[in-house]
Structure formats: C-alpha cells, structure tokens
Motif scaffolding. Sequence first.
Motif, short mmCIF file in Angstrom:
data_model
loop_
_atom_site.label_atom_id
_atom_site.label_comp_id
_atom_site.label_asym_id
_atom_site.label_seq_id
_atom_site.Cartn_x
_atom_site.Cartn_y
_atom_site.Cartn_z
N THR A 47 7.79 -10.94 -11.97
CA THR A 47 6.91 -10.77 -10.81
C THR A 47 5.59 -10.09 -11.11
OG1 THR A 47 7.88 -8.62 -10.26
CG2 THR A 47 8.85 -10.60 -9.22
N ASP A 48 5.57 -9.17 -12.11
CA ASP A 48 4.41 -8.27 -12.26
C ASP A 48 4.21 -7.50 -10.95
OD1 ASP A 48 2.35 -6.95 -13.47
OD2 ASP A 48 1.13 -8.74 -13.84
N HIS A 49 5.30 -7.13 -10.30
CA HIS A 49 5.26 -6.46 -8.99
C HIS A 49 4.45 -5.16 -9.08
CE1 HIS A 49 7.03 -5.63 -4.94
NE2 HIS A 49 6.85 -4.38 -5.31
N TYR A 50 3.33 -5.12 -8.35
CA TYR A 50 2.43 -3.97 -8.42
C TYR A 50 1.49 -4.01 -7.22
CZ TYR A 50 -0.77 -0.64 -10.73
OH TYR A 50 -1.55 0.44 -11.06
N PRO A 51 2.03 -3.77 -6.01
CA PRO A 51 1.22 -3.95 -4.81
C PRO A 51 0.27 -2.78 -4.54
CG PRO A 51 3.45 -3.30 -4.21
CD PRO A 51 3.43 -3.45 -5.71
N HIS A 52 -0.79 -3.10 -3.83
CA HIS A 52 -1.76 -2.11 -3.33
C HIS A 52 -2.03 -2.46 -1.88
CE1 HIS A 52 -2.55 -1.22 -7.57
NE2 HIS A 52 -2.49 -2.53 -7.73
N ARG A 53 -2.28 -1.44 -1.06
CA ARG A 53 -2.51 -1.70 0.36
C ARG A 53 -3.73 -2.59 0.56
NH1 ARG A 53 -0.46 3.52 1.30
NH2 ARG A 53 1.56 3.30 2.32
N ARG A 54 -3.67 -3.33 1.68
CA ARG A 54 -4.75 -4.23 2.08
C ARG A 54 -6.12 -3.53 1.99
NH1 ARG A 54 -5.66 -8.60 5.65
NH2 ARG A 54 -3.47 -9.16 5.55
N ALA A 55 -6.19 -2.31 2.52
CA ALA A 55 -7.48 -1.60 2.55
C ALA A 55 -7.97 -1.29 1.14
CB ALA A 55 -7.34 -0.31 3.36
N ALA A 56 -7.06 -1.05 0.22
CA ALA A 56 -7.47 -0.76 -1.16
C ALA A 56 -8.00 -2.03 -1.83
CB ALA A 56 -6.29 -0.20 -1.96
#
Length: 441
Positions: free
Chosen positions: A294-303
């Motif tokens: 996945t390379d799972h590494y989310p950041h919030r929409r605002a970021a």
Amino acid sequence: MTAGGSTRADVGVQDGRIAAIGDVARASRELDAVGMLVLPGCVDLHTHLASTPTFTPLDDFEHGTRAAIAGGVTTVCSMVYQEGTLRAGIERGLRDAERSLADFAFHVVVTDPTDAAAGELPSLARDGHTGLKVFMVTPRFADRITDYVRLLRAAAEAGMLTAVHAEDHEIVARATTLLHAAGHDAVRYFPESRPAAAEEVAIRAAAQLAAKTGAALYFVHLSSRVALAALAEAKARGLHVYGETRPLYLHLTRERFERPDAALWVGQPPLREREDVDAIWDALRVGLLDTVGTDHYPHRRAAKLAPDLAFDRVPPGVANLETLLPMLYSEGVRRGRLSVERMVDVLATSPARIAGLRGKGEIALGGDADIVIFDPERKRTIRASEMHSACDYDPFDGWEVTGWPAVTLLRGEVAYAKGEIHARPGQGRRVARTSSHGTSS
Ligand SMILES: [Zn+2]
C-alpha cells in the motif's frame, strides 16, 4: 482459497494455528462461511506507521492497523529509520508497535551507510530483522555509492532483503529545477517532475548493483511500463529481484492531476498514463510483479491542499490499508483482470515468502490462522467517514466496490467482524523474519 487453487472445505483452528483442512471435528466455536471466500490474511510489505525522532505519522501503529484489520490485512511491515545505529531505529519501531492490532515486522531505512551500520547486519538478521530499505532518489545515494555497495554486500551475506525506492535523483532534480525556473509550480506539473525514465534508469542501475553484490532487491511502488521492462530484464538475468506496485497505479491515471484538488493523489512516483495502468495489471497477472503493497502514509486533506504548495512540497502518500483487498477484488478479479488465486498470491503468499514471514500468507496446516472471510457480493461505496484510518479523506472516496471482508481472524481470534473492530491495541505480535526469502519468479 490459496495461491495454488481453491477448494470447498472446513478449516479447523487450534491455539492460533491451522490444525485441520477438510474434515474438521466439532469445535467450541464455529463461523459459517457459506457463500464466502476464505482467504489468507493479507501481508502488506510497505507501510509507514512508525515515528521518527521528529515526526509521528497521522496513522500510527494503532490507527493504521485498525484500518488494516478492517481491510483483511493481518501483517504489516513498516519502515523505520536509522538513528545513528540501525538497531535504534528498530527499537523505536518496536515501542511504537506496542499499540499494534496486527502482526508486524520492519524494514530499516539506511540513511548513513557507515562501516558500523554494515557491521550491524548479522546480529539484526539473527534477531529476525532481515529487511533494509534504501532511497536512490536522494543525492546521498550517488554521493556514497561505495558505502551503499558495501552495505548491499553485507546484506547479501546476512541473507537480508533490501527494499529499493528506485527513482534516479539526477533526473528528478533536473526536471524539478527546470519546472520551477519556468514558473510551473502547480501540482499539475508533478508528473513531469518525476518522469517514468527516472524509474527505468534507477532500476537498471540497481540491477547492476544486485549483479555486483548478490543482494536481493525488492523494488517498491513500480508505476510505469518502462519500469516493468527494466524489472523484466533484471529477472531474465537471473538476479534476485522482486517488484511491488501500489493500488494508486492500478486504479487511477494522471488525469487526476488536472483537477484543482490534485494534491490529494500525490505520492512518489506520480500517477501515470492509461497504458502504464494496463501494463501493471498485465505484469501482476503474469507474475512479473510479485506483490501489491500500500505505501500507506496518509495526510489530512488540509495538509495536502495547503494553499500555494509547490508540486514538490506536497506531503506524499495516501491511505490504502482498508481498501487494498476489496479494490483489488472488485477491479481485478470481478473484471476478469486477475484470477482470485493470483490475487491471493500477490496480497498474501508472495509477500510473506519474499519477506521471510514464516507461517503467514497462506492457509496451510501449522501456519498462523490469519484468515479473511470475504463476502464477494457485498456492495459498498467507499467513504472516508466509514474507514478506520485517522485520515479525513480517502483516495477512492465515492468508488463503488463489490466484495468486502466480513470477518478477519488474527491467529484464530476474531479481530474484525461485520463493521466492528474486536482486536485490541497490543494484540499484534512481531513476526521474526527469516533470511530465506525464496526464489524469484
Ligand atoms: Zn513508502
């Protein structure tokens, strides 16, 4: 359901392991899986759930593995970073993973390939830490190539697998500078800053290093047709190399970068053309690509969408752990692009074998009872608000999917069932990786 074929059978579980397949005696607890697919728990070799001295990811081990378990992923490998010693990076990962709901292991990113770092490898391997990672996309890689060669040699001797971020630094840096000089800072120029040629050149260079050192290399997040051609050449030479792709490159194209919210899909490398997407599905089907990580590494929409962020300042990465399996089933198996056996292979059996995660990735006698009871008819629309990641958007928001995990078992215990997480933080255990990572296909 296994990578080798499918049968209709009962599965008996005792003390966390698979104790019987076929005729199973009455049990203290029975789960009905009529009409369901019974799959091995998925093994994701590419996540970023661990902290660094200066950074804690939005999805730490607890949040990230909630998403994992709900999506049928029962084992995650997370990147950790060298902190002086490689061992110190792993120890930080171990502390972070005390909150893990899924079983876990690590790849340690080598940022300072000193003699001392190379000297740590035998003892790390003995302790079941047989994964390294190197980034070819940093200027450091070329500057310290002699040190990296020595490191790869030591990795080969210790029977370790080295994950490689294969994009050529020179090509990316030059394209980035030219775009900025022309005033092309917007996210729509992101793909141009990281052309497929950067992947191709880096993979060819890495293949030379594999030939020279005997190192086993695992190319992460391959995105393009030319990258696959370079991988195919390396495999044809008999080198010990493997290829991973990532859901973004299977389900989306470069067109996303024409949208005003393009930054939501920024990951490295960028999204590519339709012909690349088709080539990746083909490569998965025929076995040129070995895994989907996945390379799972989310950041919030605002970021992601912060105003006036130049294309090379957008934090890269998205959430993917919960949708990995259902998306691959819905878009791959249901559309006839991938057999269900191949899906099991690329999501579970091959990653477990390549990373030396013994007892994982298959439904086999004596193996860990990591099992997904998968409802192939369940229709669902992906909505970030219903996902377990801490992120407030999903790269596949609004996507209609058919097929979703109903129950996830981790070592025989119900970890997730019908929308509810049952696993507790800390229930995940470290999996000691062996140094035998099988043979390249
Ligand atoms: Zn990554």
